[in-house]
Design an enzyme around this catalytic site. Structure first.
Site, PDB file in Angstrom:
ATOM      1  CG  LEU A 190      -2.031  -1.477   1.126  1.00  0.00           C
ATOM      2  CD1 LEU A 190      -2.699  -1.004   2.297  1.00  0.00           C
ATOM      3  CD2 LEU A 190      -2.684  -0.768   0.236  1.00  0.00           C
ATOM      4  N   GLY A 191       2.079   1.163   0.602  1.00  0.00           N
ATOM      5  CA  GLY A 191       2.871   2.448   0.584  1.00  0.00           C
ATOM      6  C   GLY A 191       4.026   1.750   1.416  1.00  0.00           C
ATOM      7  NE  ARG A 192       9.514   1.123  -0.936  1.00  0.00           N
ATOM      8  CZ  ARG A 192       9.963   0.117  -1.265  1.00  0.00           C
ATOM      9  NH1 ARG A 192      10.716  -0.206  -0.361  1.00  0.00           N
ATOM     10  NH2 ARG A 192       9.697  -0.833  -2.100  1.00  0.00           N
ATOM     11  N   GLY A 193       7.384   3.942   4.044  1.00  0.00           N
ATOM     12  CA  GLY A 193       8.117   5.121   5.084  1.00  0.00           C
ATOM     13  C   GLY A 193       9.047   5.105   4.523  1.00  0.00           C
ATOM     14  CB  ALA A 208       7.182   0.900   8.730  1.00  0.00           C
ATOM     15  CE  LYS A 209       9.964  -2.454   1.583  1.00  0.00           C
ATOM     16  NZ  LYS A 209      10.683  -4.299   0.617  1.00  0.00           N
ATOM     17  CB  VAL A 210       2.322  -0.158   4.486  1.00  0.00           C
ATOM     18  CG1 VAL A 210       0.567  -0.850   5.617  1.00  0.00           C
ATOM     19  CG2 VAL A 210       2.750   0.721   6.278  1.00  0.00           C
ATOM     20  CE  LYS A 257       4.764   2.004   9.782  1.00  0.00           C
ATOM     21  NZ  LYS A 257       4.483   3.783  10.125  1.00  0.00           N
ATOM     22  CG  ASP A 265       6.399  14.008  10.001  1.00  0.00           C
ATOM     23  OD1 ASP A 265       6.331  15.040   9.776  1.00  0.00           O
ATOM     24  OD2 ASP A 265       6.305  12.611   9.386  1.00  0.00           O
TER      25      ASP A 265
HETATM   26  P1  AMP Z   1       3.451   5.451   7.219  1.00  0.00           P
HETATM   27  O1  AMP Z   1       4.492   4.713   7.067  1.00  0.00           O
HETATM   28  O2  AMP Z   1       2.882   4.914   8.491  1.00  0.00           O
HETATM   29  O3  AMP Z   1       3.616   6.738   6.622  1.00  0.00           O
HETATM   30  O4  AMP Z   1       3.022   4.507   5.957  1.00  0.00           O
HETATM   31  C1  AMP Z   1       2.826   4.405   4.605  1.00  0.00           C
HETATM   32  C2  AMP Z   1       2.133   4.631   3.246  1.00  0.00           C
HETATM   33  O5  AMP Z   1       1.363   3.504   3.137  1.00  0.00           O
HETATM   34  C3  AMP Z   1       1.034   6.282   3.251  1.00  0.00           C
HETATM   35  O6  AMP Z   1       1.138   7.301   3.601  1.00  0.00           O
HETATM   36  C4  AMP Z   1      -0.315   5.466   3.240  1.00  0.00           C
HETATM   37  O7  AMP Z   1      -0.015   5.799   1.683  1.00  0.00           O
HETATM   38  C5  AMP Z   1      -0.092   3.976   3.283  1.00  0.00           C
HETATM   39  N1  AMP Z   1      -0.415   3.574   4.308  1.00  0.00           N
HETATM   40  C6  AMP Z   1      -0.214   3.477   5.998  1.00  0.00           C
HETATM   41  N2  AMP Z   1      -1.341   3.014   6.863  1.00  0.00           N
HETATM   42  C7  AMP Z   1      -2.098   2.731   5.962  1.00  0.00           C
HETATM   43  C8  AMP Z   1      -3.670   2.158   6.140  1.00  0.00           C
HETATM   44  N3  AMP Z   1      -3.683   2.193   7.708  1.00  0.00           N
HETATM   45  N4  AMP Z   1      -4.149   1.665   5.263  1.00  0.00           N
HETATM   46  C9  AMP Z   1      -3.811   2.285   4.471  1.00  0.00           C
HETATM   47  N5  AMP Z   1      -2.585   3.328   3.643  1.00  0.00           N
HETATM   48  C10 AMP Z   1      -2.193   3.316   4.995  1.00  0.00           C
END
Ligand code: AMP
Length: 433
Positions: free
Chosen positions: A35-38, A41-43, A58, A151
């Site tokens: 879904l995404g990557r911070g 962490a990867k989600v 996550k 943040d």
């Molecule tokens: P984060 O590391 O928490 O910023 O997550 C990185 C990306 O993953 C976010 O910017 C979202 O695009 C996606 N993401 C994180 N948490 C969720 C969630 N609970 N539901 C859907 N997408 C998420």
């Protein structure tokens, strides 16, 4: 933090390709697409095999290549556990293996607020007000629980299937007080375009005022469609932030201008607060269309909806996965959460709670000590007092699963208390002494 995924367009209840056909972890979650990557962490989208519902998983690596990952995960877990609010992403549970920590999070299927602003250019003030009220309701609640995000930016604000906002990513957050005697924070964190001038200036700062500044930048972005402080040269951008040097586009209303100016006040002392007669929640733009009491009850309902959840007694006493990993050998995170851990001893016993407590009663027999019932709602416990009311020890027992108890002993550190542990209580609980 940065992202990888475009808008999440799948329905939350989908059981199609998005539900994932991939690997299963802990016999519990089937992992689907990224879904995404911070930053650390990867989600992933994941399906809970028990309930068939979807969550966001996550995943933090505990590898030596990413040593900050564990600390960030632990911080995020400890802050999120304190929060239950309609507009704060809910932490469902935590699982850990030797190399990874998994946070199971409420799924926000509407994607990032950022993507929505980007695709629409900007929002009409009425739409921006709806999101902003939800944001402020969540921020007010976090602050009231002593949690500061530090943040806040549209990339960390997700939307659920109803288009309601959820604050995410507490990896840079902090708890009130910090470790400094002045109660102020000194850590440089956040994302430059959203960071308050006092943070950039590396001054001690009040984290609630820093969150207010970031909310001011977000409100500007939602209604203007671009960042208030932006420049390819970072030093020039910082200078603009220090001076709060920005221009409103012509369509922004006078009431909104006045609110944004008060939020982007470069002096944190005079910057508007969240609450109070002169705070954001009393500002005419914020209250437009509702009166203050209507707003207060709406805001309270965001918190109250969780207070009335009633669990059965068994459920209340059962430990969640977070507790289990905190107490497990090999991935014991408890010292990080709890500085008093050194006087505690935590262990499992293959007996029900009643049997463990009976052992304690037997150990106290004939010692001239007094037992008093204690324990929070999720546990049973006893407090052992000496003849003159001194603290000897406390023993608390939670049911981890059927027939298995997690026991926590806090020991008094006087010589007679230590002797009692060594000769009586420790052996009664099968502890090596
Ligand atoms: P984060 O590391 O928490 O910023 O997550 C990185 C990306 O993953 C976010 O910017 C979202 O695009 C996606 N993401 C994180 N948490 C969720 C969630 N609970 N539901 C859907 N997408 C998420």
């Amino acid at each position: 933090m940065g992202t990888e995924s475009p808008t999440l367009s799948f329905p939350c209840t989908s059981s199609g390709t998005n539900a994932g056909t991939g690997r299963v972890v802990f016999d519990r979650y089937e992992i689907g697409r990224l879904l995404g990557r911070g930053g650390s962490a990867k989600v992933y989208l994941a399906r809970d095999l028990q309930s068939n519902s979807h969550v966001a998983l996550k995943l933090f690596s505990k590898s030596s290549k990413a040593p900050a990952g564990t600390a960030i995960a632990v911080r995020e877990i400890s802050l999120m556990r304190k929060l239950r609010h309609k507009h704060v992403l809910r932490l469902i549970e935590v699982l850990a293996s030797r190399s990874k920590i998994y946070l199971s999070l409420e799924l926000a299927c509407g994607g990032e607020l950022f993507t929505r602003v980007e695709s629409r250019g900007r929002f009409p003030e009425e739409t921006a007000r709806k999101y902003f009220r939800q944001l402020i309701s969540a921020v007010r609640y976090c602050h009231s629980r002593g949690v500061f995000h530090r943040d806040l930016k549209p990339e960390n604000i997700l939307l659920d299937e109803n288009g309601d906002l959820k604050i995410a990513d507490f990896g840079l957050g902090a708890l009130s007080g910090g470790t400094n005697p002045d109660g102020l924070f000194h850590t440089l964190c956040g994302t430059p375009a959203y960071v308050a001038p006092e943070v950039l200036a590396k001054k001690a700062y009040d984290a609630s005022k820093v969150d207010v500044w970031s909310c001011g930048v977000i409100l500007f972005v939602l209604t203007a469609g671009y960042l208030p402080f932006n420049h390819p040269n970072l030093m020039t951008m910082y200078r603009k932030i220090y001076r709060s040097d920005f221009r409103f586009p012509k369509w922004i209303s006078p009431a909104l201008r006045s609110l944004i100016c008060r939020m982007l006040d470069p002096n944190p002392v005079t910057r508007i607060t969240v609450e109070g007669v002169d705070g954001i929640t009393s500002h005419p733009w914020f209250l437009s269309g509702i009166d203050a009491s209507e707003w207060t009850s709406e805001m309270r309902s965001h918190e109250d909806m969780f207070k009335f959840e009633d669990k059965s007694d068994d459920e209340k006493r059962a430990l969640n996965a977070f507790d289990i990993i905190s107490f497990s050998a090999g991935c014991d995170l408890s010292p990080i959460f709890d500085p008093t851990v050194s006087v505690r001893e935590r262990f499992f016993m293959a007996e029900p709670a009643e049997t463990v407590l009976k052992r304690v009663e037997d150990a106290v027999q004939g010692e001239g000590m007094r037992l008093r019932s204690s324990g929070e709602e999720e546990s049973k416990g006893v407090l052992i007092e000496g003849q003159n009311g001194n603290f000897v020890a406390s023993v608390e027992v939670c049911c981890a699963s059927y027939g298995l108890s997690m026991v926590e002993v806090i020991k008094g550190d006087g010589s007679s208390e230590k002797l009692f542990w060594k000769e009586k209580l420790g052996p009664a609980l099968n502890r090596p002494v």
